[in-house]
Design a protein around this motif. Structure first.
Motif, mmCIF file in Angstrom:
data_model
loop_
_atom_site.group_PDB
_atom_site.id
_atom_site.type_symbol
_atom_site.label_atom_id
_atom_site.label_comp_id
_atom_site.label_asym_id
_atom_site.label_seq_id
_atom_site.Cartn_x
_atom_site.Cartn_y
_atom_site.Cartn_z
ATOM 1 N N GLN A 68 0.837 -1.197 0.000
ATOM 2 C CA GLN A 68 0.000 0.000 0.000
ATOM 3 C C GLN A 68 0.880 1.258 0.000
ATOM 4 O O GLN A 68 0.603 2.216 -0.730
ATOM 5 C CB GLN A 68 -0.925 -0.009 1.206
ATOM 6 N N PHE A 69 1.934 1.270 0.788
ATOM 7 C CA PHE A 69 2.851 2.407 0.832
ATOM 8 C C PHE A 69 3.468 2.634 -0.549
ATOM 9 O O PHE A 69 3.583 3.766 -1.004
ATOM 10 C CB PHE A 69 3.947 2.167 1.879
ATOM 11 N N GLN A 70 3.878 1.560 -1.207
ATOM 12 C CA GLN A 70 4.486 1.678 -2.523
ATOM 13 C C GLN A 70 3.501 2.240 -3.540
ATOM 14 O O GLN A 70 3.878 3.043 -4.392
ATOM 15 C CB GLN A 70 5.016 0.318 -2.995
ATOM 16 N N ILE A 71 2.257 1.838 -3.446
ATOM 17 C CA ILE A 71 1.245 2.361 -4.366
ATOM 18 C C ILE A 71 1.004 3.840 -4.114
ATOM 19 O O ILE A 71 0.984 4.651 -5.039
ATOM 20 C CB ILE A 71 -0.071 1.570 -4.236
ATOM 21 N N ILE A 72 0.858 4.207 -2.863
ATOM 22 C CA ILE A 72 0.565 5.603 -2.513
ATOM 23 C C ILE A 72 1.728 6.520 -2.892
ATOM 24 O O ILE A 72 1.526 7.623 -3.392
ATOM 25 C CB ILE A 72 0.239 5.725 -1.011
ATOM 26 N N ASN A 73 2.948 6.060 -2.691
ATOM 27 C CA ASN A 73 4.111 6.898 -2.919
ATOM 28 C C ASN A 73 4.802 6.663 -4.269
ATOM 29 O O ASN A 73 5.817 7.275 -4.548
ATOM 30 C CB ASN A 73 5.128 6.697 -1.795
#
Length: 79
Positions: A68-73
């Motif tokens: 999720q962090f990778q998608i958001i950032n």
């Protein structure tokens, strides 16, 4: 091995989800969870097995949080 059961874990995603929900939303102790699963579902699960179950869930949630962090950032590529 049946679908949805992780290697090394005798409990599927439904049991993992219910145990996690009862523990972290309703603050039910490991001892009470063990008793509840036995009395309601006839599932004899020890407190140690419940602790291992939560470790499995935590590992999956950690991987989900990283994704999720990778998608958001991450960068968005538009075609």
């Amino acid at each position: 091995m049946p679908l949805g059961i992780e290697p090394g874990s005798p409990f599927g995603s439904s049991i993992q989800s219910l145990a996690t929900y009862l523990r972290y939303i309703h603050a039910i102790s490991y001892e009470r969870l063990s008793q509840l699963f036995l009395q309601v579902f006839g599932l004899d699960i020890s407190e140690g097995a419940i602790a291992n179950l939560f470790e499995t869930v935590k590992t999956r949630l950690d991987h989900h949080a990283i994704f999720q962090f990778q998608i958001i950032n991450g960068r968005v590529i538009l075609y």
